[in-house]
Motif scaffolding. Sequence first.
Motif, PDB file in Angstrom:
ATOM      1  N   SER B  14       0.696  -1.203   0.088  1.00 18.90           N
ATOM      2  CA  SER B  14       0.042  -0.177  -0.033  1.00 18.90           C
ATOM      3  C   SER B  14       0.886   1.590   0.032  1.00 18.90           C
ATOM      4  CB  SER B  14      -0.843  -0.016   1.210  1.00 18.90           C
ATOM      5  OG  SER B  14      -1.751   0.970   1.482  1.00 18.90           O
ATOM      6  N   SER B  15       1.758   1.308   1.089  1.00 16.31           N
ATOM      7  CA  SER B  15       2.852   2.503   0.967  1.00 16.31           C
ATOM      8  C   SER B  15       3.496   2.598  -0.471  1.00 16.31           C
ATOM      9  CB  SER B  15       3.816   2.367   2.150  1.00 16.31           C
ATOM     10  OG  SER B  15       3.071   2.217   3.257  1.00 16.31           O
ATOM     11  N   TYR B  16       4.092   1.507  -0.910  1.00 17.40           N
ATOM     12  CA  TYR B  16       4.580   1.654  -2.320  1.00 17.40           C
ATOM     13  C   TYR B  16       3.756   2.234  -3.379  1.00 17.40           C
ATOM     14  CZ  TYR B  16       6.739  -0.063  -6.537  1.00 17.40           C
ATOM     15  OH  TYR B  16       7.229  -0.097  -7.697  1.00 17.40           O
ATOM     16  N   LEU B  17       2.542   1.786  -3.326  1.00 19.98           N
ATOM     17  CA  LEU B  17       1.669   2.334  -4.638  1.00 19.98           C
ATOM     18  C   LEU B  17       1.483   3.902  -4.211  1.00 19.98           C
ATOM     19  CD1 LEU B  17      -1.023  -0.601  -4.536  1.00 19.98           C
ATOM     20  CD2 LEU B  17       0.749   0.203  -6.405  1.00 19.98           C
ATOM     21  N   ASP B  18       1.474   4.318  -3.066  1.00 20.08           N
ATOM     22  CA  ASP B  18       1.056   5.929  -2.605  1.00 20.08           C
ATOM     23  C   ASP B  18       2.514   6.453  -2.589  1.00 20.08           C
ATOM     24  OD1 ASP B  18      -1.393   5.412  -2.381  1.00 20.08           O
ATOM     25  OD2 ASP B  18      -1.482   4.984  -0.310  1.00 20.08           O
ATOM     26  N   GLY B  19       3.795   5.832  -3.002  1.00 21.28           N
ATOM     27  CA  GLY B  19       5.012   6.481  -2.871  1.00 21.28           C
ATOM     28  C   GLY B  19       5.340   7.013  -1.807  1.00 21.28           C
ATOM     29  N   GLU B  20       4.993   6.294  -0.412  1.00 14.56           N
ATOM     30  CA  GLU B  20       5.152   6.737   0.857  1.00 14.56           C
ATOM     31  C   GLU B  20       6.434   5.699   1.315  1.00 14.56           C
ATOM     32  OE1 GLU B  20       4.126   8.933   2.719  1.00 14.56           O
ATOM     33  OE2 GLU B  20       2.044   9.624   1.236  1.00 14.56           O
ATOM     34  N   LEU B  21       6.991   5.002   0.498  1.00 12.92           N
ATOM     35  CA  LEU B  21       8.276   4.313   1.007  1.00 12.92           C
ATOM     36  C   LEU B  21       9.565   5.176   0.830  1.00 12.92           C
ATOM     37  CD1 LEU B  21       7.787   0.490  -0.247  1.00 12.92           C
ATOM     38  CD2 LEU B  21       7.372   1.463   2.113  1.00 12.92           C
ATOM     39  N   SER B  22      10.388   5.055   1.801  1.00 20.16           N
ATOM     40  CA  SER B  22      11.601   5.577   1.667  1.00 20.16           C
ATOM     41  C   SER B  22      12.388   5.233   0.384  1.00 20.16           C
ATOM     42  CB  SER B  22      12.479   5.709   3.042  1.00 20.16           C
ATOM     43  OG  SER B  22      12.713   4.506   3.052  1.00 20.16           O
ATOM     44  N   THR B  23      13.387   5.916   0.242  1.00 24.64           N
ATOM     45  CA  THR B  23      14.189   5.449  -1.178  1.00 24.64           C
ATOM     46  C   THR B  23      15.023   4.139  -0.869  1.00 24.64           C
ATOM     47  OG1 THR B  23      14.817   7.618  -1.521  1.00 24.64           O
ATOM     48  CG2 THR B  23      16.090   5.974  -2.694  1.00 24.64           C
ATOM     49  N   ARG B  24      15.268   3.794   0.177  1.00 24.09           N
ATOM     50  CA  ARG B  24      15.988   2.672   0.646  1.00 24.09           C
ATOM     51  C   ARG B  24      15.035   1.414   0.853  1.00 24.09           C
ATOM     52  NH1 ARG B  24      20.517   0.618   3.075  1.00 24.09           N
ATOM     53  NH2 ARG B  24      20.402  -1.159   4.446  1.00 24.09           N
ATOM     54  N   GLU B  25      13.693   1.644   1.605  1.00 23.01           N
ATOM     55  CA  GLU B  25      12.723   0.664   1.366  1.00 23.01           C
ATOM     56  C   GLU B  25      12.102   0.520  -0.066  1.00 23.01           C
ATOM     57  OE1 GLU B  25      10.643   1.929   5.762  1.00 23.01           O
ATOM     58  OE2 GLU B  25      10.136   2.989   3.924  1.00 23.01           O
ATOM     59  N   LYS B  26      12.062   1.471  -0.893  1.00 28.61           N
ATOM     60  CA  LYS B  26      11.370   1.227  -2.102  1.00 28.61           C
ATOM     61  C   LYS B  26      12.462   0.390  -3.114  1.00 28.61           C
ATOM     62  CE  LYS B  26       9.882   3.809  -6.073  1.00 28.61           C
ATOM     63  NZ  LYS B  26      10.201   5.106  -6.808  1.00 28.61           N
ATOM     64  N   GLU B  27      13.627   0.481  -3.027  1.00 31.01           N
ATOM     65  CA  GLU B  27      14.766  -0.261  -3.525  1.00 31.01           C
ATOM     66  C   GLU B  27      14.616  -1.869  -3.128  1.00 31.01           C
ATOM     67  OE1 GLU B  27      18.617   1.372  -2.910  1.00 31.01           O
ATOM     68  OE2 GLU B  27      18.172   3.140  -4.426  1.00 31.01           O
ATOM     69  N   LYS B  28      14.609  -1.944  -1.787  1.00 30.88           N
ATOM     70  CA  LYS B  28      14.271  -3.388  -1.221  1.00 30.88           C
ATOM     71  C   LYS B  28      13.132  -3.900  -1.694  1.00 30.88           C
ATOM     72  CE  LYS B  28      15.652  -4.353   2.967  1.00 30.88           C
ATOM     73  NZ  LYS B  28      15.601  -4.385   4.363  1.00 30.88           N
ATOM     74  N   GLU B  30      11.366  -3.207  -4.362  1.00 33.77           N
ATOM     75  CA  GLU B  30      11.294  -3.648  -5.934  1.00 33.77           C
ATOM     76  C   GLU B  30      12.269  -4.897  -6.354  1.00 33.77           C
ATOM     77  OE1 GLU B  30      12.369   0.213  -7.816  1.00 33.77           O
ATOM     78  OE2 GLU B  30      10.337   0.751  -7.814  1.00 33.77           O
ATOM     79  N   GLN B  31      13.473  -4.886  -5.425  1.00 37.75           N
ATOM     80  CA  GLN B  31      14.198  -5.952  -5.626  1.00 37.75           C
ATOM     81  C   GLN B  31      13.499  -7.488  -5.383  1.00 37.75           C
ATOM     82  OE1 GLN B  31      17.513  -5.836  -3.019  1.00 37.75           O
ATOM     83  NE2 GLN B  31      18.636  -4.367  -4.582  1.00 37.75           N
TER      84      GLN B  31
END
Lengths: 212, 306
Positions: B14-28, B30-31
């Motif tokens: 949910s946070s990923y879809l709303d763009g609410e993840l930090s850069t580090r969290e987003k990279e992890k 997406e991996q």
Amino acid sequence: MTTYGVERPGLDENALAVAAQKGDLNAFNRLVLVHQDMAFNLAYRILADPDSAADATQDAFISAYQAIKSFRGGSFRAWLLRIVTNTCYDELRRNKRRPTVSLEPVSSQEDEEIENPSWLADDNPSPEENVESRDLVEAIQHCLQDLPDEFRVVVAMVDLEGLDYNEASMAMKAPLGTIKSRLARARVRMQDCLQKFRELLPHKFRLEDEEI
Amino acid sequence: MKVSESSKIWVQVSSYLDGELSTREKEKFEQKLHTHEDLRHAVKQMRQTRAMIRSIPHQRVPRNFTLSPSMVAARQPRSRILVPALSFASAFAALAALVLVALITLRGFNPLAASHRSAAENAQIVAMEQEPTQGQEGPPQIIYWGGPPSVATGMGGGQEIVGMGGAEPQGLGGAPVGGQDTASEPPPSAFLPVPTSTSKEAAPQLAPTTEAALPEEQPAAPLGATQPDQEKMLAQSDQTLDNSTGPILGIRPTQQEGQITIPESEAAYALIPEPSRNPWIIVYGLGGLALVSAGAAIFVWRKRRG
């Protein structure tokens, strides 16, 4: 999701709020005009009744004007939505204490009314209703009403009114993690609920490999 | 990865879809998406649900919600002090009642009578002291120290008299009846020290008043006392009574004989009805105050909430 709730360029909400704090009712009314759509829609999603939502919105604006001195800057929208939300919660609690009684006339036709109790129908849609209504909006609204109040409010704020997580956190006076958790769980519940209305979903909303 | 079993994954989706993840969290995240088919499916499902919710059209406002001065004036701000004040009063009264109950139970504390108790007791003592003058009739009681005298004594008697009223002129009643041994019983005042300034008629009146105090305060001369000693004692007694300015040795001035004098404050206390001295009245009052204020607070609070 519309964007009328987003602050308009050139409109200094904080300056208007400061003027309202000094008793300028016109300045406050300019803020009302900017945010009344958002406030009414939030109230409508929470209360699911246009008349109750209008009353709650009006009460919320009056309360906001009387409490304008407690506004310390920041997001006026979040501050206002908190008042709207609290007003709606009060209305919900009032309704739970004093459930509304149907004004259906009691007459000699009482038996017919019992045989045709459309106003006593269960909230859950029957299969016939699923086939007949074909109304996605009603289905979504139905699923929204099935959510717990705090889940419904966060969905209305983030998905319908476009608040970000921080604003929703301020508006609901809840930690950011709580907002994230509630929103995720609310979306999962909405997803499960909407599976019952698969036939209503437009093709673009259907998963190719989803299982019923 | 079973997405459905982990609410934490759904929060990330949910946070990923709303763009609410930090850069580090987003990279992890997406991996993980590259390696987990279930996670990709979950993202797709939630994205579609989110799009459906956001597709709901907004309702048009039925009217403008701008405020007029009359609307603002019609609903004045509610007092925010009343409910807390009532709540505090209720809590304070209840606490005070509990403390008072504890004091009364454990120590017998009486807030109403405590300040007056000594005065009341004093009044009672004074009344008891005056009691013989009011009710007693008949001859006063005579107390002999060391047993009754072996020789009958008359006022102004001979050499073997015991006690006061001997042959000397200073003795009580010595002059009128002195030297007469015919009296088989001594008069009531026979052994009492009476001021010499007192008239002869006053002496019999004083006698009942002082009889109780006499044995304690002014015992008769011991049997073994010599005549000079007795005379000395009588002289001291007369001298003391000559300077009398108030009750001495239980003897009150003549003008106050037969009167019970109670100080004004004690008299007022005596007029208080007995029930009002009951300390439990205060407890009941505090308890009632607590209940009333709590009820009022609840009433106001409920009324404001509608």
